[in-house]
Enzyme design. Structure first.
Site, mmCIF file in Angstrom:
data_model
loop_
_atom_site.group_PDB
_atom_site.id
_atom_site.type_symbol
_atom_site.label_atom_id
_atom_site.label_comp_id
_atom_site.label_asym_id
_atom_site.label_seq_id
_atom_site.Cartn_x
_atom_site.Cartn_y
_atom_site.Cartn_z
ATOM 1 N N HIS A 18 0.959 -1.169 0.008
ATOM 2 C CA HIS A 18 -0.173 0.100 0.004
ATOM 3 C C HIS A 18 0.924 1.278 -0.044
ATOM 4 O O HIS A 18 0.477 2.576 -0.333
ATOM 5 C CB HIS A 18 -1.115 0.030 1.220
ATOM 6 C CG HIS A 18 -2.087 -1.170 1.091
ATOM 7 N ND1 HIS A 18 -2.373 -1.756 2.032
ATOM 8 C CD2 HIS A 18 -2.621 -1.465 -0.114
ATOM 9 C CE1 HIS A 18 -3.500 -2.523 1.512
ATOM 10 N NE2 HIS A 18 -3.550 -2.629 0.285
ATOM 11 N N SER A 101 -6.601 -1.806 -0.561
ATOM 12 C CA SER A 101 -6.375 -1.065 -1.705
ATOM 13 C C SER A 101 -7.339 -0.084 -2.214
ATOM 14 O O SER A 101 -7.068 1.043 -2.716
ATOM 15 C CB SER A 101 -5.833 -1.994 -2.774
ATOM 16 O OG SER A 101 -4.597 -2.740 -2.225
ATOM 17 N N ASN A 147 -15.020 -9.794 -12.802
ATOM 18 C CA ASN A 147 -13.537 -10.725 -12.672
ATOM 19 C C ASN A 147 -12.586 -9.819 -13.556
ATOM 20 O O ASN A 147 -12.764 -9.386 -14.614
ATOM 21 C CB ASN A 147 -13.883 -11.826 -13.442
ATOM 22 C CG ASN A 147 -12.866 -12.910 -13.563
ATOM 23 O OD1 ASN A 147 -11.861 -12.573 -14.253
ATOM 24 N ND2 ASN A 147 -12.952 -13.959 -12.708
ATOM 25 N N ALA A 148 -11.547 -10.086 -12.858
ATOM 26 C CA ALA A 148 -10.297 -9.143 -13.489
ATOM 27 C C ALA A 148 -9.958 -9.454 -14.884
ATOM 28 O O ALA A 148 -9.598 -8.611 -15.808
ATOM 29 C CB ALA A 148 -8.987 -9.306 -12.601
ATOM 30 N N ASP A 168 -3.854 -7.280 -7.069
ATOM 31 C CA ASP A 168 -3.478 -8.119 -5.914
ATOM 32 C C ASP A 168 -4.424 -9.509 -6.083
ATOM 33 O O ASP A 168 -5.144 -9.412 -4.908
ATOM 34 C CB ASP A 168 -3.941 -6.862 -4.712
ATOM 35 C CG ASP A 168 -3.606 -7.365 -3.748
ATOM 36 O OD1 ASP A 168 -2.718 -8.479 -3.407
ATOM 37 O OD2 ASP A 168 -4.070 -6.809 -2.462
#
Length: 291
Positions: A18, A101, A147-148, A168
């Site tokens: 972070h 994040s 979804n990424a 991440d």
């Protein structure tokens, strides 16, 4: 393996990750031009260090709790900004909160209202998405149940033309996940080569990490920077030896800033039962692939 970040919130890896995210955001904001930021694995957004999960592992003691006790008067600016963010989060919510994040991205947007920064976060798991949406719904960040692997391709290149994709992932199957993530990065880079991509990864299986690096070198992606901080030597078998961040297309001089950050953090986050490590042996900032 069903990964649950609540067990690890606020640990040394979170702290390093972070603070480097804060540094990236700060440097990207220096150009005073609009940019886009996506957290592709948002999680819950906020975590309680008083939860049963956090108390069971006690990992925050070697992370955020160690840093809170440290003297940061001479720390790099990003660490001071991070500590101010922690204070604000604890004032806003409660003294045991640890922000994830998406909160750090929203915090940056909130602090810089004239900068034209647009923040978004994806979360694929329904229960985590519900928590993320509930906890951060009042903050300036778009929350999406997505979804990424599907979502990143749909949002790049952004209208701002500048931006950061922050990844991440949980790494439930380390070798397989490293390969899939390289494929995701390559596909994204080919679609938007000007973008900045930051991928967090654990350092626990050194063979897996070295293979990850070798595969990255074989891609056509340029300007690949690796940042590592190890709390245990790489040849000792423990749960988590260190934390890493791969940054593709980092801002100018981010490597120097990251090196200063890691060298300051290393003695603060060192583990009592680990062999003594010097800042040079415990931290690494190097170009995996140059221009």
């Amino acid at each position: 393996m069903n990964y649950k970040h609540a067990y690890h919130a606020g640990n040394f890896a979170d702290v390093v990750k972070h603070i480097l995210l804060v540094q990236l955001l700060n440097q990207m904001g220096q150009k005073n031009k609009p940019f886009y930021v996506l957290d592709a694995y948002g999680g819950r957004g906020l975590y309680s260090l008083g939860s049963e999960e956090a108390r069971k592992t006690g990992e925050a003691k070697g992370g955020i709790q160690a840093l809170v006790k440290a003297d940061v008067e001479k720390a790099p600016a990003a660490i001071k900004d991070y500590m101010e963010g922690i204070k604000q989060a604890r004032f806003t919510y409660d003294k045991k909160v640890y922000p994830g994040s998406p909160w750090w991205i929203a915090h940056h947007v909130e602090k810089n209202p004239e900068a034209g920064v647009r923040g978004e976060a994806f979360e694929a798991k329904a229960s985590e998405y519900d928590a993320l949406n509930y906890q951060l719904h009042k903050l300036p960040i778009g929350i999406h149940h997505r979804n990424a692997f599907e979502g990143i391709a749909a949002v790049i290149p952004p209208k701002e033309k500048r931006g950061l994709i922050f990844l991440d992932p949980p790494y439930e199957q380390e070798h397989k996940d490293f390969t899939r993530l390289i494929d995701l990065l390559v596909h994204s880079y080919n679609k938007w080569p000007q973008g900045t991509y930051a991928l967090w990864f654990p350092i626990k299986n050194i063979d897996a990490v070295e293979l990850f690096y070798k595969k990255l070198k074989r891609t056509e992606m340029r300007r690949q920077l690796v940042c590592e901080l190890n709390i245990y030597p790489k040849d000792i078998a423990v749960g988590l030896n260190g934390t890493g961040l791969l940054v593709i297309n980092p801002p100018w001089q981010f490597d120097n800033q990251a090196r200063e950050i890691l060298r300051f953090l290393q003695p603060v986050l060192k583990v009592a039962d680990a062999p003594d490590l010097t800042p040079d042996s415990a931290t690494t900032v190097r170009w995996l692939v140059g221009e």
